[in-house]
Motif scaffolding. Sequence first.
Motif, PDB file in Angstrom:
ATOM      1  N   UNK A 105       0.837  -1.216   0.000  1.00  0.00           N
ATOM      2  CA  UNK A 105       0.000   0.000   0.000  1.00  0.00           C
ATOM      3  C   UNK A 105       0.868   1.261   0.000  1.00  0.00           C
ATOM      4  N   UNK A 106       1.949   1.254   0.746  1.00  0.00           N
ATOM      5  CA  UNK A 106       2.806   2.438   0.827  1.00  0.00           C
ATOM      6  C   UNK A 106       3.601   2.680  -0.460  1.00  0.00           C
ATOM      7  N   UNK A 107       3.616   1.697  -1.374  1.00  0.00           N
ATOM      8  CA  UNK A 107       4.330   1.831  -2.649  1.00  0.00           C
ATOM      9  C   UNK A 107       3.423   2.292  -3.790  1.00  0.00           C
ATOM     10  N   UNK A 108       2.184   2.654  -3.489  1.00  0.00           N
ATOM     11  CA  UNK A 108       1.225   3.026  -4.521  1.00  0.00           C
ATOM     12  C   UNK A 108       1.711   4.215  -5.359  1.00  0.00           C
ATOM     13  N   UNK A 109       2.148   5.273  -4.716  1.00  0.00           N
ATOM     14  CA  UNK A 109       2.589   6.468  -5.446  1.00  0.00           C
ATOM     15  C   UNK A 109       3.824   6.171  -6.296  1.00  0.00           C
ATOM     16  N   UNK A 110       4.751   5.420  -5.732  1.00  0.00           N
ATOM     17  CA  UNK A 110       5.971   5.060  -6.459  1.00  0.00           C
ATOM     18  C   UNK A 110       5.633   4.233  -7.702  1.00  0.00           C
ATOM     19  N   UNK A 111       4.707   3.282  -7.538  1.00  0.00           N
ATOM     20  CA  UNK A 111       4.292   2.430  -8.649  1.00  0.00           C
ATOM     21  C   UNK A 111       3.606   3.256  -9.731  1.00  0.00           C
ATOM     22  N   UNK A 112       2.694   4.112  -9.332  1.00  0.00           N
ATOM     23  CA  UNK A 112       1.973   4.964 -10.288  1.00  0.00           C
ATOM     24  C   UNK A 112       2.942   5.862 -11.048  1.00  0.00           C
ATOM     25  N   UNK A 113       3.916   6.391 -10.365  1.00  0.00           N
ATOM     26  CA  UNK A 113       4.902   7.259 -10.999  1.00  0.00           C
ATOM     27  C   UNK A 113       5.718   6.498 -12.045  1.00  0.00           C
ATOM     28  N   UNK A 114       6.176   5.312 -11.688  1.00  0.00           N
ATOM     29  CA  UNK A 114       6.979   4.515 -12.611  1.00  0.00           C
ATOM     30  C   UNK A 114       6.159   4.089 -13.830  1.00  0.00           C
ATOM     31  N   UNK A 115       4.923   3.635 -13.597  1.00  0.00           N
ATOM     32  CA  UNK A 115       4.076   3.208 -14.714  1.00  0.00           C
ATOM     33  C   UNK A 115       3.762   4.389 -15.639  1.00  0.00           C
ATOM     34  N   UNK A 116       3.500   5.535 -15.059  1.00  0.00           N
ATOM     35  CA  UNK A 116       3.227   6.728 -15.862  1.00  0.00           C
ATOM     36  C   UNK A 116       4.432   7.151 -16.676  1.00  0.00           C
ATOM     37  N   UNK A 117       5.608   7.098 -16.066  1.00  0.00           N
ATOM     38  CA  UNK A 117       6.840   7.482 -16.765  1.00  0.00           C
ATOM     39  C   UNK A 117       7.137   6.541 -17.925  1.00  0.00           C
ATOM     40  N   UNK A 118       6.750   5.277 -17.797  1.00  0.00           N
ATOM     41  CA  UNK A 118       6.993   4.285 -18.852  1.00  0.00           C
ATOM     42  C   UNK A 118       5.870   4.273 -19.886  1.00  0.00           C
ATOM     43  N   UNK A 119       4.826   5.083 -19.661  1.00  0.00           N
ATOM     44  CA  UNK A 119       3.740   5.189 -20.633  1.00  0.00           C
ATOM     45  C   UNK A 119       2.694   4.093 -20.566  1.00  0.00           C
ATOM     46  N   UNK A 120       2.611   3.393 -19.439  1.00  0.00           N
ATOM     47  CA  UNK A 120       1.621   2.331 -19.304  1.00  0.00           C
ATOM     48  C   UNK A 120       0.242   2.918 -19.009  1.00  0.00           C
ATOM     49  N   UNK A 121      -0.788   2.279 -19.553  1.00  0.00           N
ATOM     50  CA  UNK A 121      -2.185   2.624 -19.277  1.00  0.00           C
ATOM     51  C   UNK A 121      -2.617   1.734 -18.118  1.00  0.00           C
ATOM     52  N   UNK A 122      -2.981   2.337 -16.989  1.00  0.00           N
ATOM     53  CA  UNK A 122      -3.318   1.530 -15.821  1.00  0.00           C
ATOM     54  C   UNK A 122      -4.463   2.163 -15.048  1.00  0.00           C
ATOM     55  N   UNK A 123      -5.049   1.364 -14.191  1.00  0.00           N
ATOM     56  CA  UNK A 123      -6.012   1.858 -13.211  1.00  0.00           C
ATOM     57  C   UNK A 123      -5.699   1.166 -11.889  1.00  0.00           C
ATOM     58  N   UNK A 124      -6.130   1.798 -10.821  1.00  0.00           N
ATOM     59  CA  UNK A 124      -5.893   1.243  -9.492  1.00  0.00           C
ATOM     60  C   UNK A 124      -7.220   0.721  -8.965  1.00  0.00           C
TER      61      UNK A 124
END
Length: 118
Positions: free
Chosen positions: A43-62
């Motif tokens: 749970x505490x890694x949510x922001x880090x994960x979102x940042x990395x996925x966004x930087x790599x151009x992945x389309x995601x939802x939480x």
Amino acid sequence: REAQQLCHRVAVLYQGRLVALGTPEELSERVQHQARLEVEVEQSDQAKTASLLGAKGYDYMIEEGGSTFVIRGVSRTSTPSLVKDLTADGVNIYKVSPQEPDLEDIYFALHETLEEKV
């Protein structure tokens, strides 16, 4: 899913015309943009994960609760690389679950593509 396990070859028709023919695996390869990868993180890694996925151009939802990311368009072959990138960035991963397109996903993806051309 049962039909997918029983079928050796599948034909997809559009307005009476044959538009795709092959094994479920072959047709699945044609619509890899429909593949999804579910990744459960700390749970505490949510922001880090979102940042990395966004930087790599992945389309995601939480998903509700904030610890499971559903990432669209991740092929089977690119999954290890994505997991490696997340862990290298210090993300604690608890579950990785690839969701390959099923026959229904394949059917609608092929029809959607054809309708866009008309």
